[in-house]
Design a protein around this motif. Structure first.
Motif, PDB file in Angstrom:
ATOM      1  N   ILE A   1       0.853  -1.181   0.000  1.00 59.69           N
ATOM      2  CA  ILE A   1       0.000   0.000   0.000  1.00 59.69           C
ATOM      3  C   ILE A   1       0.893   1.237   0.000  1.00 59.69           C
ATOM      4  O   ILE A   1       1.836   1.299   0.786  1.00 59.69           O
ATOM      5  CB  ILE A   1      -0.872   0.028   1.281  1.00 59.69           C
TER       6      ILE A   1
ATOM      7  N   PHE B   1      -7.851   5.243  -6.060  1.00 56.94           N
ATOM      8  CA  PHE B   1      -9.143   4.897  -5.431  1.00 56.94           C
ATOM      9  C   PHE B   1     -10.135   6.058  -5.558  1.00 56.94           C
ATOM     10  O   PHE B   1     -10.536   6.657  -4.565  1.00 56.94           O
ATOM     11  CB  PHE B   1      -8.918   4.507  -3.969  1.00 56.94           C
TER      12      PHE B   1
ATOM     13  N   ILE C   1      -7.779  -3.093   1.680  1.00 57.00           N
ATOM     14  CA  ILE C   1      -7.168  -2.264   2.715  1.00 57.00           C
ATOM     15  C   ILE C   1      -8.275  -1.741   3.622  1.00 57.00           C
ATOM     16  O   ILE C   1      -9.286  -1.252   3.134  1.00 57.00           O
ATOM     17  CB  ILE C   1      -6.456  -1.056   2.067  1.00 57.00           C
TER      18      ILE C   1
ATOM     19  N   LEU D   1      -9.142   1.120   6.385  1.00 59.64           N
ATOM     20  CA  LEU D   1      -8.649   2.416   6.843  1.00 59.64           C
ATOM     21  C   LEU D   1      -9.588   2.948   7.923  1.00 59.64           C
ATOM     22  O   LEU D   1     -10.807   2.888   7.772  1.00 59.64           O
ATOM     23  CB  LEU D   1      -8.657   3.373   5.649  1.00 59.64           C
TER      24      LEU D   1
ATOM     25  N   GLY E   1      -7.622   8.024  10.006  1.00 57.23           N
ATOM     26  CA  GLY E   1      -6.939   7.879   8.729  1.00 57.23           C
ATOM     27  C   GLY E   1      -5.865   6.803   8.743  1.00 57.23           C
ATOM     28  O   GLY E   1      -5.169   6.604   7.754  1.00 57.23           O
TER      29      GLY E   1
ATOM     30  N   VAL F   1      -4.018   3.269   8.493  1.00 53.30           N
ATOM     31  CA  VAL F   1      -4.206   1.986   7.820  1.00 53.30           C
ATOM     32  C   VAL F   1      -4.257   0.923   8.900  1.00 53.30           C
ATOM     33  O   VAL F   1      -3.306   0.755   9.668  1.00 53.30           O
ATOM     34  CB  VAL F   1      -3.061   1.691   6.834  1.00 53.30           C
TER      35      VAL F   1
ATOM     36  N   MET G   1      -5.278  -2.579   8.497  1.00 50.17           N
ATOM     37  CA  MET G   1      -4.926  -3.941   8.110  1.00 50.17           C
ATOM     38  C   MET G   1      -5.072  -4.115   6.609  1.00 50.17           C
ATOM     39  O   MET G   1      -5.648  -3.274   5.926  1.00 50.17           O
ATOM     40  CB  MET G   1      -5.846  -4.951   8.819  1.00 50.17           C
ATOM     41  N   MET G   2      -4.517  -5.215   6.124  1.00 43.90           N
ATOM     42  CA  MET G   2      -4.691  -5.628   4.739  1.00 43.90           C
ATOM     43  C   MET G   2      -5.199  -7.065   4.804  1.00 43.90           C
ATOM     44  O   MET G   2      -4.618  -7.895   5.510  1.00 43.90           O
ATOM     45  CB  MET G   2      -3.354  -5.572   4.010  1.00 43.90           C
TER      46      MET G   2
ATOM     47  N   GLU H   1     -17.461   3.647   3.888  1.00 44.45           N
ATOM     48  CA  GLU H   1     -17.347   3.788   2.437  1.00 44.45           C
ATOM     49  C   GLU H   1     -16.522   2.633   1.882  1.00 44.45           C
ATOM     50  O   GLU H   1     -15.585   2.173   2.532  1.00 44.45           O
ATOM     51  CB  GLU H   1     -16.641   5.115   2.136  1.00 44.45           C
TER      52      GLU H   1
ATOM     53  N   LEU I   1     -10.770  -0.694  -0.978  1.00 45.42           N
ATOM     54  CA  LEU I   1     -10.476   0.094   0.215  1.00 45.42           C
ATOM     55  C   LEU I   1     -11.761   0.190   1.031  1.00 45.42           C
ATOM     56  O   LEU I   1     -12.783   0.646   0.532  1.00 45.42           O
ATOM     57  CB  LEU I   1     -10.009   1.493  -0.214  1.00 45.42           C
TER      58      LEU I   1
END
Lengths: 144, 144
Positions: free
Chosen positions: A37, A122, B37, B39, B44, B46, B48-49, B91, B102
């Protein structure tokens, strides 16, 4: 591996070694790749998701500029080498099980991150709600 | 696909259709998965993935809570179903070539995102510089 439940950590053989080690032990997939990322250091925006292999990661760490592995072109790719939208590395992070990376970067050309000319890849949102995945997208072009 | 150079868009067959379409056309890999991802909407950060398949994505969109596909347990996984660290979807975004997602979320339990008890899975930094990838990591536990 994010937390799902305590049982799963045992069931999948997690013993805390990889999560608490102070050594970098990147775990690439069967193709030798790992998702990465890229995050804008100034704005906190997620810029893109791309792939790295050993070589791309070594080049990133040694040069201080983001490198990725292009799966479509099957070659090392210094981000911005042609477009000018270089990504200077501020910080590289690895996740708990060391199979994902986060590049925190400053961008030389904010408009150039996405090949569509947008500052992030994105730029479209998917509406929530039940039903088929085939649904309209909304463009968020305020940041274009 | 982030921008590398104009030539590559042609070389790899990009014609702008997928990047400019107003329809959701998620492109899963050969295993039926796509990286995602998560978020934190408030901070804001990050978080985890993880990975999603069609079912996880449908559950996410219909329920408004983040679902993933657990590769290790080979099953649908509602984030926080056991730990309580639910992720409420604010979102969902897709990237230019629709092969990454995302999730922007609010977390019910900030300490519970990572199974190690940290608020993010990306709690270790990799030092920059040339040389072998086998190098020490730094823990960023200020946010633990």
């Amino acid at each position: 591996m994010p937390q799902d439940d305590e049982a799963s950590a045992t069931a999948t053989g997690h013993d805390g070694a990889i999560e608490e080690t102070g050594r970098f032990r990147p775990r690439f997939d069967a193709s030798g790749l790992m998702p990465c990322i890229a995050l804008d250091h100034q704005t906190g925006a997620v810029l893109m998701m791309a792939w790295v292999n050993v070589r791309a990661l070594e080049e990133t760490l040694s040069s201080g500029f983001a490198h990725y592995w292009s799966r479509s072109r099957n070659r090392l790719w210094k981000k911005g080498e042609t477009s000018g939208a270089l990504q200077r590395i501020v910080e590289v992070r690895t996740d708990c099980d060391q199979d994902a990376l986060l590049y925190r970067v400053t961008v030389a050309d904010p408009a150039g991150t996405c090949h569509t000319g947008r500052p992030t890849c994105f730029y479209r949102t998917v509406p929530l709600g039940p039903g088929d995945l085939d649904r309209p997208l909304s463009f968020d072009d305020a940041d274009r």
